[in-house]
Design a protein around this motif. Structure first.
Motif, PDB file in Angstrom:
ATOM      1  N   PHE A  73       0.821  -1.213   0.000  1.00 19.76           N
ATOM      2  CA  PHE A  73       0.000   0.000   0.000  1.00 19.76           C
ATOM      3  C   PHE A  73       0.852   1.258   0.000  1.00 19.76           C
ATOM      4  CE2 PHE A  73      -2.180   3.317   2.525  1.00 19.76           C
ATOM      5  CZ  PHE A  73      -3.300   3.515   1.725  1.00 19.76           C
ATOM      6  N   SER A  74       0.405   2.262  -0.749  1.00 21.36           N
ATOM      7  CA  SER A  74       1.083   3.552  -0.738  1.00 21.36           C
ATOM      8  C   SER A  74       0.131   4.628  -1.224  1.00 21.36           C
ATOM      9  CB  SER A  74       2.323   3.516  -1.637  1.00 21.36           C
ATOM     10  OG  SER A  74       3.139   4.660  -1.439  1.00 21.36           O
ATOM     11  N   MET A  75       0.452   5.870  -0.864  1.00 21.01           N
ATOM     12  CA  MET A  75      -0.254   7.017  -1.422  1.00 21.01           C
ATOM     13  C   MET A  75       0.576   7.546  -2.577  1.00 21.01           C
ATOM     14  SD  MET A  75      -1.914  10.298   0.509  1.00 21.01           S
ATOM     15  CE  MET A  75      -0.434  11.264   0.817  1.00 21.01           C
ATOM     16  N   LEU A  76      -0.089   7.985  -3.661  1.00 21.45           N
ATOM     17  CA  LEU A  76       0.630   8.335  -4.882  1.00 21.45           C
ATOM     18  C   LEU A  76       0.025   9.548  -5.558  1.00 21.45           C
ATOM     19  CD1 LEU A  76       2.736   7.604  -7.087  1.00 21.45           C
ATOM     20  CD2 LEU A  76       1.005   6.091  -8.083  1.00 21.45           C
ATOM     21  N   GLY A  77       0.924  10.380  -6.093  1.00 20.23           N
ATOM     22  CA  GLY A  77       0.531  11.486  -6.949  1.00 20.23           C
ATOM     23  C   GLY A  77       1.222  11.362  -8.294  1.00 20.23           C
TER      24      GLY A  77
ATOM     25  N   ILE B   7       9.196   1.982  -9.546  1.00 22.17           N
ATOM     26  CA  ILE B   7      10.444   1.309  -9.156  1.00 22.17           C
ATOM     27  C   ILE B   7      10.328   0.768  -7.739  1.00 22.17           C
ATOM     28  CG2 ILE B   7      12.904   1.677  -8.703  1.00 22.17           C
ATOM     29  CD1 ILE B   7      12.691   3.883 -10.971  1.00 22.17           C
ATOM     30  N   ALA B   8       9.803   1.596  -6.820  1.00 24.49           N
ATOM     31  CA  ALA B   8       9.624   1.155  -5.429  1.00 24.49           C
ATOM     32  C   ALA B   8       8.685  -0.045  -5.359  1.00 24.49           C
ATOM     33  CB  ALA B   8       9.080   2.308  -4.586  1.00 24.49           C
ATOM     34  N   ALA B   9       7.565   0.049  -6.066  1.00 19.29           N
ATOM     35  CA  ALA B   9       6.556  -1.010  -6.006  1.00 19.29           C
ATOM     36  C   ALA B   9       7.039  -2.302  -6.645  1.00 19.29           C
ATOM     37  CB  ALA B   9       5.280  -0.526  -6.700  1.00 19.29           C
ATOM     38  N   LYS B  10       7.644  -2.209  -7.815  1.00 26.12           N
ATOM     39  CA  LYS B  10       8.043  -3.408  -8.543  1.00 26.12           C
ATOM     40  C   LYS B  10       9.226  -4.108  -7.880  1.00 26.12           C
ATOM     41  CE  LYS B  10       7.316  -3.498 -13.062  1.00 26.12           C
ATOM     42  NZ  LYS B  10       7.326  -3.169 -14.513  1.00 26.12           N
ATOM     43  N   THR B  11      10.177  -3.344  -7.320  1.00 25.28           N
ATOM     44  CA  THR B  11      11.289  -4.002  -6.633  1.00 25.28           C
ATOM     45  C   THR B  11      10.814  -4.660  -5.344  1.00 25.28           C
ATOM     46  OG1 THR B  11      11.969  -1.907  -5.560  1.00 25.28           O
ATOM     47  CG2 THR B  11      13.066  -2.505  -7.621  1.00 25.28           C
ATOM     48  N   LEU B  12       9.893  -4.017  -4.623  1.00 22.66           N
ATOM     49  CA  LEU B  12       9.376  -4.620  -3.385  1.00 22.66           C
ATOM     50  C   LEU B  12       8.627  -5.912  -3.687  1.00 22.66           C
ATOM     51  CD1 LEU B  12       8.680  -4.673  -0.385  1.00 22.66           C
ATOM     52  CD2 LEU B  12       6.792  -3.077  -0.862  1.00 22.66           C
ATOM     53  N   GLN B  13       7.693  -5.875  -4.620  1.00 22.04           N
ATOM     54  CA  GLN B  13       6.895  -7.071  -4.893  1.00 22.04           C
ATOM     55  C   GLN B  13       7.739  -8.173  -5.532  1.00 22.04           C
ATOM     56  OE1 GLN B  13       5.551  -8.982  -7.426  1.00 22.04           O
ATOM     57  NE2 GLN B  13       3.979  -9.974  -6.162  1.00 22.04           N
ATOM     58  N   SER B  14       8.701  -7.790  -6.358  1.00 24.95           N
ATOM     59  CA  SER B  14       9.547  -8.777  -7.022  1.00 24.95           C
ATOM     60  C   SER B  14      10.399  -9.538  -6.027  1.00 24.95           C
ATOM     61  CB  SER B  14      10.421  -8.070  -8.067  1.00 24.95           C
ATOM     62  OG  SER B  14      11.280  -8.977  -8.706  1.00 24.95           O
ATOM     63  N   TRP B  15      11.031  -8.819  -5.103  1.00 21.66           N
ATOM     64  CA  TRP B  15      11.901  -9.489  -4.118  1.00 21.66           C
ATOM     65  C   TRP B  15      11.103 -10.195  -3.017  1.00 21.66           C
ATOM     66  CZ3 TRP B  15      16.633 -10.879  -4.908  1.00 21.66           C
ATOM     67  CH2 TRP B  15      17.476 -10.136  -5.744  1.00 21.66           C
ATOM     68  N   LEU B  16       9.964  -9.622  -2.621  1.00 18.21           N
ATOM     69  CA  LEU B  16       9.161 -10.252  -1.573  1.00 18.21           C
ATOM     70  C   LEU B  16       8.363 -11.433  -2.121  1.00 18.21           C
ATOM     71  CD1 LEU B  16       8.240 -10.137   1.397  1.00 18.21           C
ATOM     72  CD2 LEU B  16       6.441  -8.525   0.678  1.00 18.21           C
ATOM     73  N   GLY B  17       7.885 -11.310  -3.356  1.00 14.13           N
ATOM     74  CA  GLY B  17       7.139 -12.400  -3.975  1.00 14.13           C
ATOM     75  C   GLY B  17       5.766 -12.605  -3.393  1.00 14.13           C
ATOM     76  N   ARG B  18       5.205 -11.556  -2.816  1.00 13.15           N
ATOM     77  CA  ARG B  18       3.885 -11.656  -2.201  1.00 13.15           C
ATOM     78  C   ARG B  18       3.086 -10.387  -2.474  1.00 13.15           C
ATOM     79  NH1 ARG B  18       4.715 -14.540   3.719  1.00 13.15           N
ATOM     80  NH2 ARG B  18       6.682 -15.575   3.265  1.00 13.15           N
ATOM     81  N   GLY B  19       1.776 -10.515  -2.353  1.00 15.80           N
ATOM     82  CA  GLY B  19       0.926  -9.357  -2.275  1.00 15.80           C
ATOM     83  C   GLY B  19       0.361  -8.801  -3.569  1.00 15.80           C
ATOM     84  N   ARG B  20      -0.662  -8.004  -3.360  1.00 14.84           N
ATOM     85  CA  ARG B  20      -1.279  -7.206  -4.413  1.00 14.84           C
ATOM     86  C   ARG B  20      -1.219  -5.746  -3.985  1.00 14.84           C
ATOM     87  NH1 ARG B  20      -6.590  -5.454  -3.220  1.00 14.84           N
ATOM     88  NH2 ARG B  20      -7.443  -6.344  -1.290  1.00 14.84           N
ATOM     89  N   PHE B  21      -1.413  -4.836  -4.938  1.00 11.41           N
ATOM     90  CA  PHE B  21      -1.280  -3.416  -4.646  1.00 11.41           C
ATOM     91  C   PHE B  21      -2.627  -2.746  -4.420  1.00 11.41           C
ATOM     92  CE2 PHE B  21       2.621  -4.418  -6.926  1.00 11.41           C
ATOM     93  CZ  PHE B  21       3.567  -3.822  -6.109  1.00 11.41           C
ATOM     94  N   VAL B  22      -2.627  -1.849  -3.438  1.00 11.12           N
ATOM     95  CA  VAL B  22      -3.722  -0.902  -3.241  1.00 11.12           C
ATOM     96  C   VAL B  22      -3.074   0.473  -3.148  1.00 11.12           C
ATOM     97  CG1 VAL B  22      -5.611  -0.132  -1.764  1.00 11.12           C
ATOM     98  CG2 VAL B  22      -5.173  -2.588  -2.041  1.00 11.12           C
ATOM     99  N   ILE B  23      -3.606   1.424  -3.906  1.00  9.64           N
ATOM    100  CA  ILE B  23      -3.008   2.761  -4.003  1.00  9.64           C
ATOM    101  C   ILE B  23      -4.034   3.803  -3.583  1.00  9.64           C
ATOM    102  CG2 ILE B  23      -2.082   4.482  -5.627  1.00  9.64           C
ATOM    103  CD1 ILE B  23      -1.116   2.043  -7.319  1.00  9.64           C
ATOM    104  N   LEU B  24      -3.576   4.773  -2.793  1.00 10.36           N
ATOM    105  CA  LEU B  24      -4.405   5.917  -2.426  1.00 10.36           C
ATOM    106  C   LEU B  24      -4.012   7.086  -3.322  1.00 10.36           C
ATOM    107  CD1 LEU B  24      -6.565   7.040  -0.500  1.00 10.36           C
ATOM    108  CD2 LEU B  24      -4.705   7.763   1.018  1.00 10.36           C
TER     109      LEU B  24
END
Length: 327
Positions: free
Chosen positions: A40-44, A53-70
């Motif tokens: 999860f993150s807030m985004l403009g 870059i932040a989202a894809k590197t986190l999900q790629s290395w963690l290998g878990r989860g789906r995204f929710v964006i504010l």
């Protein structure tokens, strides 16, 4: 270096980073999962490329989860289309729909309160757009598996302490002063905070740029109770300043059952220093982000890694969805 030269250097590094960051658009989409973990993150709109870059590197290395964006209200239809193609069609919420109740508006309060709502039936990991995951995250994976919350530390020596011990450890000379940042102001007074139902309150000087919140039904109760008390101590206008949300995030994590403090040698804030060889997660603080070329170099390396085979990063074993917590 003169202030003029520093400004020009900053602007040049910022321009170079934006040019390098465009490479993330040429990387393959991540494989999101419906496994009970929300990233999860807030985004403009202005932060879209660093966020990817932040989202894809986190999900790629963690290998878990789906995204929710504010959405902070500035995302365009094109931005949403890019997010959908790169991040598995994430759920996008509007900041305008968030009721902050007795808490301030702005200053990322909507982000904190939304994630506390989301954790009712999911493990929620909050991450900032100015972060890069550089390697495997075993401590984060363990936190998810053990249903324990976690936080990036604000500084290497940060500890989980009772309120009075924390105040004594800081030896705050500016106690209650209006001249200090709101975070320092409330931290100096935190031993005066009384929260109903919390007999032995604790605090850790963490960083809301990367924090995990285990599933719980308690929702916003602690955040709202602390906010009301903090506002009473420092005043409404002070408490509405940027930084009050981070203190409250720290309060929530610190008073979770057995929270994990991520080891600062691998999970750290960047203060324009040489990065450790075994870094796993770096938060590039705004005041230092473009002083040198480190952020640009790490961004370039992250994009190169994302272009590689996805299976290099994703853990092989499946992860079952966690059961709903009763709090």
């Amino acid at each position: 270096m003169s202030s003029r030269a520093e400004y020009l250097n900053w602007r040049m590094k910022q321009w170079l980073h934006s040019r390098v960051a465009r490479g993330v658009l040429e990387t393959p989409p991540v494989a999101t999962r419906q496994d009970g973990v929300i990233l999860f993150s807030m985004l403009g709109a202005k932060g879209l490329l660093p966020f990817l870059i932040a989202a894809k590197t986190l999900q790629s290395w963690l290998g878990r989860g789906r995204f929710v964006i504010l959405d902070d209200g500035s995302l365009t239809p094109r931005d949403r289309a890019l997010l959908a193609s790169h991040l598995g069609d994430p759920e996008i919420l509007s900041i305008h729909d968030v009721d902050t109740g007795p808490c301030p508006r702005g200053g990322t309060w909507e982000r904190l309160l939304t994630l506390l709502d989301l954790r009712a039936d999911a493990y929620v990991i909050q991450f900032d757009s100015d972060t890069i995951t550089c390697g495997p995250l075993p401590e984060v994976a363990a936190a998810i598996d053990e249903r324990r919350s976690f936080t990036l530390l604000g500084e290497a020596g940060a500890e989980l302490l009772p309120f009075d011990a924390f105040v004594a450890s800081r030896a705050a000379s500016s106690r209650g002063s209006g001249a200090v940042h709101v975070q320092a102001a409330i931290e100096a007074l935190i031993d005066r905070v009384a929260i109903p139902g919390l007999a032995e309150p604790r605090y850790v000087r963490g960083c809301a740029g990367f924090a995990g919140f285990a599933p719980a039904s308690s929702g916003r109760a602690l955040a709202e109770a602390f906010s009301i008390e903090a506002e009473r101590l420092v005043g409404r206008d002070r408490w509405a300043e940027w930084g009050s949300e981070q203190v409250t995030s720290n309060i929530v994590v610190a008073n979770e059952p057995d929270p994990i403090l991520l080891p600062y040698g691998r999970y750290l804030n960047f203060w324009d220093q040489e990065l450790p060889a075994d870094r796993r997660f770096v938060h590039f603080i705004g005041t230092c982000r473009f002083r040198s070329g480190v952020y640009v170099d790490e961004t370039r390396a992250a994009i190169a890694a994302l272009r590689g085979p996805a299976e290099v990063h994703v853990p092989a074993r499946p992860h079952a969805e966690p059961a709903r917590s009763g709090g």
